[in-house]
Write an enzyme that holds these catalytic residues in place. Structure first.
Site, PDB file in Angstrom:
ATOM      1  N   PRO A   1     -21.450  58.570 -29.128  1.00 40.99           N
ATOM      2  CA  PRO A   1     -20.073  58.977 -29.248  1.00 40.99           C
ATOM      3  C   PRO A   1     -18.710  58.714 -28.782  1.00 40.99           C
ATOM      4  O   PRO A   1     -18.999  58.958 -27.499  1.00 40.99           O
ATOM      5  CB  PRO A   1     -20.722  60.411 -29.633  1.00 40.99           C
ATOM      6  CG  PRO A   1     -21.076  61.157 -28.911  1.00 40.99           C
ATOM      7  CD  PRO A   1     -22.263  60.352 -29.004  1.00 40.99           C
ATOM      8  N   ASN A   2     -17.896  57.774 -28.891  1.00 40.27           N
ATOM      9  CA  ASN A   2     -16.744  56.846 -28.658  1.00 40.27           C
ATOM     10  C   ASN A   2     -16.836  56.257 -27.918  1.00 40.27           C
ATOM     11  O   ASN A   2     -15.543  55.736 -27.104  1.00 40.27           O
ATOM     12  CB  ASN A   2     -16.055  58.534 -27.768  1.00 40.27           C
ATOM     13  CG  ASN A   2     -15.891  59.952 -29.065  1.00 40.27           C
ATOM     14  OD1 ASN A   2     -15.240  58.836 -30.266  1.00 40.27           O
ATOM     15  ND2 ASN A   2     -16.421  60.226 -28.602  1.00 40.27           N
TER      16      ASN A   2
ATOM     17  N   ARG B   1      -9.459  52.873 -23.961  1.00 36.93           N
ATOM     18  CA  ARG B   1      -9.080  53.817 -23.245  1.00 36.93           C
ATOM     19  C   ARG B   1      -9.220  53.967 -21.731  1.00 36.93           C
ATOM     20  O   ARG B   1     -10.634  54.413 -21.822  1.00 36.93           O
ATOM     21  CB  ARG B   1      -8.614  55.091 -24.452  1.00 36.93           C
ATOM     22  CG  ARG B   1      -7.885  54.422 -25.183  1.00 36.93           C
ATOM     23  CD  ARG B   1      -8.456  55.460 -26.189  1.00 36.93           C
ATOM     24  NE  ARG B   1      -8.288  55.278 -28.340  1.00 36.93           N
ATOM     25  CZ  ARG B   1      -8.614  54.958 -29.066  1.00 36.93           C
ATOM     26  NH1 ARG B   1      -9.298  56.547 -28.894  1.00 36.93           N
ATOM     27  NH2 ARG B   1      -8.970  54.693 -30.245  1.00 36.93           N
TER      28      ARG B   1
ATOM     29  N   TYR C   1     -13.434  55.432 -17.041  1.00 37.33           N
ATOM     30  CA  TYR C   1     -14.840  54.751 -17.388  1.00 37.33           C
ATOM     31  C   TYR C   1     -14.253  53.299 -17.903  1.00 37.33           C
ATOM     32  O   TYR C   1     -15.357  52.189 -17.695  1.00 37.33           O
ATOM     33  CB  TYR C   1     -15.093  55.456 -19.034  1.00 37.33           C
ATOM     34  CG  TYR C   1     -15.095  56.710 -19.773  1.00 37.33           C
ATOM     35  CD1 TYR C   1     -16.008  57.241 -19.243  1.00 37.33           C
ATOM     36  CD2 TYR C   1     -13.957  57.124 -20.051  1.00 37.33           C
ATOM     37  CE1 TYR C   1     -16.128  57.966 -19.186  1.00 37.33           C
ATOM     38  CE2 TYR C   1     -13.981  58.741 -20.484  1.00 37.33           C
ATOM     39  CZ  TYR C   1     -15.133  59.005 -20.370  1.00 37.33           C
ATOM     40  OH  TYR C   1     -15.818  60.475 -20.408  1.00 37.33           O
TER      41      TYR C   1
ATOM     42  N   ASN D   1     -26.745  56.675 -22.931  1.00 39.81           N
ATOM     43  CA  ASN D   1     -26.030  57.276 -22.552  1.00 39.81           C
ATOM     44  C   ASN D   1     -25.222  58.147 -24.022  1.00 39.81           C
ATOM     45  O   ASN D   1     -24.942  57.344 -24.959  1.00 39.81           O
ATOM     46  CB  ASN D   1     -25.275  56.704 -21.858  1.00 39.81           C
ATOM     47  CG  ASN D   1     -23.388  57.073 -21.529  1.00 39.81           C
ATOM     48  OD1 ASN D   1     -23.542  58.607 -22.499  1.00 39.81           O
ATOM     49  ND2 ASN D   1     -22.942  56.259 -21.323  1.00 39.81           N
TER      50      ASN D   1
ATOM     51  N   ALA E   1     -21.072  62.665 -25.019  1.00 38.28           N
ATOM     52  CA  ALA E   1     -20.965  64.007 -25.256  1.00 38.28           C
ATOM     53  C   ALA E   1     -21.946  65.125 -25.595  1.00 38.28           C
ATOM     54  O   ALA E   1     -21.743  65.932 -25.287  1.00 38.28           O
ATOM     55  CB  ALA E   1     -19.401  64.502 -25.954  1.00 38.28           C
TER      56      ALA E   1
ATOM     57  N   GLU F   1     -31.175  59.230 -18.798  1.00 38.35           N
ATOM     58  CA  GLU F   1     -30.756  58.945 -18.530  1.00 38.35           C
ATOM     59  C   GLU F   1     -29.106  58.437 -17.742  1.00 38.35           C
ATOM     60  O   GLU F   1     -29.003  58.152 -16.886  1.00 38.35           O
ATOM     61  CB  GLU F   1     -30.437  60.492 -18.901  1.00 38.35           C
ATOM     62  CG  GLU F   1     -29.116  60.656 -19.059  1.00 38.35           C
ATOM     63  CD  GLU F   1     -28.655  63.091 -18.510  1.00 38.35           C
ATOM     64  OE1 GLU F   1     -30.470  62.930 -18.491  1.00 38.35           O
ATOM     65  OE2 GLU F   1     -27.755  62.639 -18.850  1.00 38.35           O
TER      66      GLU F   1
ATOM     67  N   HIS G   1     -24.537  58.042 -17.499  1.00 37.82           N
ATOM     68  CA  HIS G   1     -23.322  57.907 -17.868  1.00 37.82           C
ATOM     69  C   HIS G   1     -22.686  56.912 -16.418  1.00 37.82           C
ATOM     70  O   HIS G   1     -22.869  56.747 -15.491  1.00 37.82           O
ATOM     71  CB  HIS G   1     -23.061  59.251 -16.987  1.00 37.82           C
ATOM     72  CG  HIS G   1     -23.591  60.222 -17.664  1.00 37.82           C
ATOM     73  ND1 HIS G   1     -24.032  60.896 -19.332  1.00 37.82           N
ATOM     74  CD2 HIS G   1     -25.063  61.421 -17.622  1.00 37.82           C
ATOM     75  CE1 HIS G   1     -24.812  61.392 -19.856  1.00 37.82           C
ATOM     76  NE2 HIS G   1     -25.443  61.776 -18.841  1.00 37.82           N
TER      77      HIS G   1
ATOM     78  N   ARG H   1     -17.544  66.416 -12.277  1.00 43.72           N
ATOM     79  CA  ARG H   1     -16.000  66.048 -13.099  1.00 43.72           C
ATOM     80  C   ARG H   1     -15.937  68.319 -13.942  1.00 43.72           C
ATOM     81  O   ARG H   1     -16.925  68.553 -13.181  1.00 43.72           O
ATOM     82  CB  ARG H   1     -16.588  65.284 -14.822  1.00 43.72           C
ATOM     83  CG  ARG H   1     -16.286  63.971 -14.413  1.00 43.72           C
ATOM     84  CD  ARG H   1     -16.568  63.253 -15.102  1.00 43.72           C
ATOM     85  NE  ARG H   1     -15.481  62.997 -16.454  1.00 43.72           N
ATOM     86  CZ  ARG H   1     -15.401  62.311 -17.882  1.00 43.72           C
ATOM     87  NH1 ARG H   1     -16.395  62.005 -17.783  1.00 43.72           N
ATOM     88  NH2 ARG H   1     -14.074  62.920 -18.092  1.00 43.72           N
TER      89      ARG H   1
HETATM   90  O1  CA2 Z   1     -19.997  58.914 -18.335  1.00 48.24           O
HETATM   91  C1  CA2 Z   1     -20.570  58.980 -19.369  1.00 48.24           C
HETATM   92  O2  CA2 Z   1     -20.792  57.490 -19.680  1.00 48.24           O
HETATM   93  C2  CA2 Z   1     -19.917  59.729 -20.581  1.00 48.24           C
HETATM   94  O3  CA2 Z   1     -21.388  60.149 -21.122  1.00 48.24           O
HETATM   95  C3  CA2 Z   1     -19.212  59.384 -21.679  1.00 48.24           C
HETATM   96  C4  CA2 Z   1     -19.028  60.586 -22.355  1.00 48.24           C
HETATM   97  C5  CA2 Z   1     -18.476  62.186 -21.977  1.00 48.24           C
HETATM   98  O4  CA2 Z   1     -18.693  63.052 -23.110  1.00 48.24           O
HETATM   99  C6  CA2 Z   1     -19.796  62.126 -20.706  1.00 48.24           C
HETATM  100  O5  CA2 Z   1     -19.508  63.598 -20.565  1.00 48.24           O
HETATM  101  C7  CA2 Z   1     -19.938  61.379 -19.465  1.00 48.24           C
HETATM  102  C8  CA2 Z   1     -17.663  60.459 -23.691  1.00 48.24           C
HETATM  103  C9  CA2 Z   1     -18.230  58.896 -23.860  1.00 48.24           C
HETATM  104  C10 CA2 Z   1     -16.737  57.914 -24.470  1.00 48.24           C
HETATM  105  O6  CA2 Z   1     -15.832  57.005 -23.915  1.00 48.24           O
HETATM  106  C11 CA2 Z   1     -14.565  56.752 -24.362  1.00 48.24           C
HETATM  107  C12 CA2 Z   1     -14.772  55.644 -23.852  1.00 48.24           C
HETATM  108  C13 CA2 Z   1     -13.593  54.872 -23.641  1.00 48.24           C
HETATM  109  C14 CA2 Z   1     -11.970  55.643 -23.847  1.00 48.24           C
HETATM  110  C15 CA2 Z   1     -12.303  57.202 -24.442  1.00 48.24           C
HETATM  111  C16 CA2 Z   1     -13.380  57.492 -24.665  1.00 48.24           C
END
Ligand code: CA2
Length: 146
Positions: A10-11, A18, A23, A74, A77, A98, A100, A107
């Site tokens: 997701p996301n 963003r 990221y 990946n 969340a 896995e 990230h 974090r």
């Molecule tokens: O660090 C990672 O790759 C995560 O899997 C990214 C997830 C986060 O919930 C994990 O804890 C770590 C979030 C992905 C959301 O990605 C976005 C990227 C740009 C803008 C908004 C969200």
């Protein structure tokens, strides 16, 4: 030719648009290009996918059993919440790495827990988009492709 499923949760479709401070500014399309180039070096095929839906991710993991030699995941969340993804990975008996982008251990405390880690071959985090390439290298070696 061995094929690897690279699955994003997701996301991650928002990557590069963003929160670049967390990221980076690389988009998911850029990550796919990097993975395609790295896979070519190893003589591997990839399927690159993203879903915001937990059940779809479970279905994609199940389907990988008959079509792929391993998975790079990946789970976003869902990493920190999803027993369903953990059970799906355990059921297919494929090597899963896995990944990230961020260092989840540096974090918030709720990101330190991974339901994926106990059923994964290993975890790569904190190296941004490069982590996907490192995971492909590791999977190629594990599968004795290179
Ligand atoms: O660090 C990672 O790759 C995560 O899997 C990214 C997830 C986060 O919930 C994990 O804890 C770590 C979030 C992905 C959301 O990605 C976005 C990227 C740009 C803008 C908004 C969200």
């Amino acid at each position: 030719m061995t094929s690897v499923l690279i699955l994003n949760g997701p996301n991650l479709n928002l990557l590069g648009t963003r929160q670049p401070e967390v990221y980076g500014s690389t988009t998911l399309a850029d990550v796919e290009q990097m993975c395609r180039a790295a896979a070519k070096v190893h003589g591997m095929d990839i399927e690159f996918a993203q879903s915001n839906h937990e059940g779809t991710l479970v279905d994609q993991i199940h389907a990988a059993k008959t079509s792929h030699g391993g998975i790079i995941l990946n789970a976003g969340a869902y990493t920190h919440t999803s027993i369903a993804l953990m059970d799906a990975i355990a059921s297919v008996e494929l090597p899963v790495i896995e990944v990230h982008l961020s260092n989840i251990h540096a974090r918030e405390t709720f990101r330190h827990k991974s339901f994926i880690a106990p059923v994964a071959l290993g975890q790569i985090c904190g190296f941004g988009a490069k982590g996907y390439v490192l995971a492909l290298d590791a999977l190629a070696e594990h599968l004795a492709i290179t």
